[in-house]
Design a protein around this motif. Structure first.
Motif, PDB file in Angstrom:
ATOM      1  N   LYS A 188     -21.888 -11.539  24.639  1.00 13.48           N
ATOM      2  CA  LYS A 188     -20.915 -12.495  24.123  1.00 13.48           C
ATOM      3  C   LYS A 188     -21.581 -13.566  23.269  1.00 13.48           C
ATOM      4  O   LYS A 188     -21.010 -14.052  22.292  1.00 13.48           O
ATOM      5  CB  LYS A 188     -20.164 -13.145  25.285  1.00 13.48           C
ATOM      6  CG  LYS A 188     -19.216 -12.198  26.013  1.00 13.48           C
ATOM      7  CD  LYS A 188     -18.559 -12.886  27.206  1.00 13.48           C
ATOM      8  CE  LYS A 188     -17.653 -11.927  27.964  1.00 13.48           C
ATOM      9  NZ  LYS A 188     -17.049 -12.551  29.170  1.00 13.48           N
ATOM     10  N   ARG A 189     -22.805 -13.904  23.616  1.00 16.32           N
ATOM     11  CA  ARG A 189     -23.519 -14.941  22.881  1.00 16.32           C
ATOM     12  C   ARG A 189     -23.931 -14.462  21.485  1.00 16.32           C
ATOM     13  O   ARG A 189     -23.881 -15.253  20.517  1.00 16.32           O
ATOM     14  CB  ARG A 189     -24.759 -15.371  23.665  1.00 16.32           C
ATOM     15  CG  ARG A 189     -25.626 -16.383  22.937  1.00 16.32           C
ATOM     16  CD  ARG A 189     -26.844 -16.764  23.759  1.00 16.32           C
ATOM     17  NE  ARG A 189     -27.716 -17.667  23.024  1.00 16.32           N
ATOM     18  CZ  ARG A 189     -28.891 -18.117  23.488  1.00 16.32           C
ATOM     19  NH1 ARG A 189     -29.306 -17.754  24.700  1.00 16.32           N
ATOM     20  NH2 ARG A 189     -29.623 -18.935  22.748  1.00 16.32           N
ATOM     21  N   PHE A 190     -24.326 -13.188  21.368  1.00 18.30           N
ATOM     22  CA  PHE A 190     -24.974 -12.753  20.137  1.00 18.30           C
ATOM     23  C   PHE A 190     -24.169 -11.827  19.237  1.00 18.30           C
ATOM     24  O   PHE A 190     -24.333 -11.868  18.013  1.00 18.30           O
ATOM     25  CB  PHE A 190     -26.299 -12.067  20.473  1.00 18.30           C
ATOM     26  CG  PHE A 190     -27.357 -12.998  20.991  1.00 18.30           C
ATOM     27  CD1 PHE A 190     -27.693 -14.144  20.297  1.00 18.30           C
ATOM     28  CD2 PHE A 190     -28.010 -12.730  22.184  1.00 18.30           C
ATOM     29  CE1 PHE A 190     -28.669 -15.011  20.769  1.00 18.30           C
ATOM     30  CE2 PHE A 190     -28.995 -13.575  22.670  1.00 18.30           C
ATOM     31  CZ  PHE A 190     -29.322 -14.722  21.963  1.00 18.30           C
ATOM     32  N   VAL A 191     -23.327 -10.970  19.791  1.00 15.50           N
ATOM     33  CA  VAL A 191     -22.720  -9.926  18.967  1.00 15.50           C
ATOM     34  C   VAL A 191     -21.770 -10.497  17.922  1.00 15.50           C
ATOM     35  O   VAL A 191     -21.894 -10.200  16.719  1.00 15.50           O
ATOM     36  CB  VAL A 191     -21.996  -8.881  19.843  1.00 15.50           C
ATOM     37  CG1 VAL A 191     -21.337  -7.821  18.943  1.00 15.50           C
ATOM     38  CG2 VAL A 191     -22.977  -8.210  20.802  1.00 15.50           C
ATOM     39  N   GLY A 192     -20.827 -11.318  18.341  1.00 15.07           N
ATOM     40  CA  GLY A 192     -19.849 -11.875  17.407  1.00 15.07           C
ATOM     41  C   GLY A 192     -20.472 -12.636  16.248  1.00 15.07           C
ATOM     42  O   GLY A 192     -20.162 -12.367  15.075  1.00 15.07           O
ATOM     43  N   PRO A 193     -21.360 -13.601  16.526  1.00 15.86           N
ATOM     44  CA  PRO A 193     -21.986 -14.341  15.417  1.00 15.86           C
ATOM     45  C   PRO A 193     -22.748 -13.439  14.454  1.00 15.86           C
ATOM     46  O   PRO A 193     -22.757 -13.690  13.243  1.00 15.86           O
ATOM     47  CB  PRO A 193     -22.937 -15.308  16.140  1.00 15.86           C
ATOM     48  CG  PRO A 193     -22.292 -15.527  17.483  1.00 15.86           C
ATOM     49  CD  PRO A 193     -21.695 -14.205  17.835  1.00 15.86           C
ATOM     50  N   ALA A 194     -23.394 -12.379  14.965  1.00 16.99           N
ATOM     51  CA  ALA A 194     -24.126 -11.469  14.080  1.00 16.99           C
ATOM     52  C   ALA A 194     -23.170 -10.702  13.182  1.00 16.99           C
ATOM     53  O   ALA A 194     -23.426 -10.522  11.981  1.00 16.99           O
ATOM     54  CB  ALA A 194     -24.966 -10.502  14.909  1.00 16.99           C
TER      55      ALA A 194
END
Length: 419
Positions: A114-120
């Motif tokens: 949740k921390r990394f996938v969306g922003p990437a």
């Protein structure tokens, strides 16, 4: 082999084309991976965000992770149409979305995802892949960057620090990356494939130093990355302890799956080579395209490029039918890398003394073949050397016996280093 879209694919292609006609940026020139300047980077991020909002950023990923919930063939169709429009703004995100984030999605806990996938996906963060090392060559398992557990750092939640020291090299985009995935050795007493562990790392962590590598082509996209007492948490681990080799296989499999397209444009660089040959005159004032030897050489390259294009079509046919592509990508990369270098050398020689002119405003065809001449040797190393690919094809496609391994069963710390 089916060269035509199915009715569903044709409908999707028309939808994508219409969206691109309305939304694709015009007149923004991309750069090779890692060489983007500030304005290009802004354009890349803006385009990535727009694609993400429309569900086109990662078409085959689940919608809950910011993807489009579509199919692999839909992703290929979008890439083809985006290329047709001349939009080349995905470079900074290629490694993160093609290799790093899929590894995170496959091995990390839900909180990390949740921390990394969306922003990437939205282009808000950029990732790099920290595998290669100066002493390792194409042998990923030969890495020497060490991570040592700090026994005194255990907190109330049972989390603790690893202290990393070592060096990586040829890391594309590391100088502007926010995060990376790094493969390190955590057990030197194990055989070399068994003592590795994968972590994600904040590239702004104390002790991480990037130095860009100035190539002979003028590009500066590659980096050396040095780790000096860099602390990373065990909670940043991707996969099981000492199972980094299997995690790296996930990364490399996604690298292959992320390569889309239909084998390139018709005739590849041979069409442009013919155009150049028509502009260059011999001592009698006739275009070199009239020379039978020149025409024969260019024809050879055309036939080879068409073979590569049709081989790529085989992969697309398999994807369209819901099947897994075969060894086409390994074969194509092996042939294409050597073909580009051969064509570049021939075309620079064909220009005689003018072949040394690299100024786009003075050279024939904007010095495209001069640039290819300087950059093409790297293509035979990046993504697996010719020798590695030949071994893969020999062992996994043709079923030939594997090479003798003198390091089998020997603890990594006991392997000879050549010193």
């Amino acid at each position: 082999m089916d060269f035509n879209d199915t009715p569903e694919e044709a409908e999707y292609r028309a939808k994508v084309r219409a969206w691109l006609e309305e939304n694709a940026p015009r007149g923004v020139k991309g750069a090779s991976l890692g060489d983007e300047d500030e304005s290009q980077m802004d354009a890349c991020k803006a385009w990535q965000a727009k694609k993400a909002a429309a569900g086109y950023a990662q078409i085959r990923w689940p919608k809950e992770w910011g993807g489009g919930g579509g199919t692999t063939i839909q992703s290929v169709i979008f890439a083809q149409e985006e290329s047709r429009m001349g939009v080349q703004l995905g470079g900074p995100f290629a490694i993160g979305l093609g290799m790093c984030i899929p590894t995170v999605m496959a091995t990390a806990d839900d909180e990390t995802k949740k921390r990394f996938v969306g922003p990437a996906v939205r282009g808000e963060t950029i990732w790099c892949q920290l595998f290669s090392e100066p002493a390792g060559g194409s042998d990923v398992a030969a890495i020497r960057t060490r991570a040592i557990k700090d026994e005194s750092s255990v907190d109330a939640n049972g989390d603790f620090d690893w202290v990393v020291n070592g060096q990586k090299i040829w890391t594309s985009g590391a100088h502007y990356a926010d995060y990376g995935i790094v493969l390190v050795r955590t057990d030197p007493d194990a055989v070399k494939h068994k003592g590795l562990t994968m972590f994600w790392i904040d590239m702004k962590s104390p002790g991480v130093q990037c130095k860009t590598i100035h190539q002979m082509s003028g590009a500066r996209g590659f980096n050396e990355v040095f780790f000096t007492d860099v602390r990373i948490k065990d909670s940043q681990r991707l996969g099981a302890l000492h199972d980094g080799w299997n995690v790296s296989i996930i990364t490399l499999m996604n690298e292959r799956a992320s390569v889309g397209g239909g084998g390139g444009a018709r005739g590849g660089g041979a069409i442009k080579a013919l155009q150049v040959a028509q502009k260059i005159r011999d001592e009698n004032g006739d275009p070199l395209s009239n020379n039978s030897t020149v025409r024969e050489k260019i024809a050879e390259h055309y036939v080879r490029a068409e073979g590569l294009r049709f081989t790529g079509m085989r992969s697309l046919t398999a994807l369209s039918q819901g099947k897994t592509p075969g060894p086409e990508q390994s074969v194509s990369k092996l042939v294409q890398a050597a073909a580009m270098q051969d064509l570049a050398e021939f075309m620079v020689d064909l220009q005689d003394q003018a072949g040394i002119i690299r100024d786009p405003s003075l050279a024939v065809e904007n010095a495209d073949f001069q640039e290819m001449f300087l950059g093409s040797p790297g293509g035979r190393i990046a993504g697996g050397t010719d020798e590695i690919l030949r071994n893969i094809i020999a062992e996994r496609v043709l079923g030939l016996p594997g090479e003798i391994r003198v390091d089998k069963g020997i603890p990594f710390k006991d392997l000879p280093t050549g010193r």
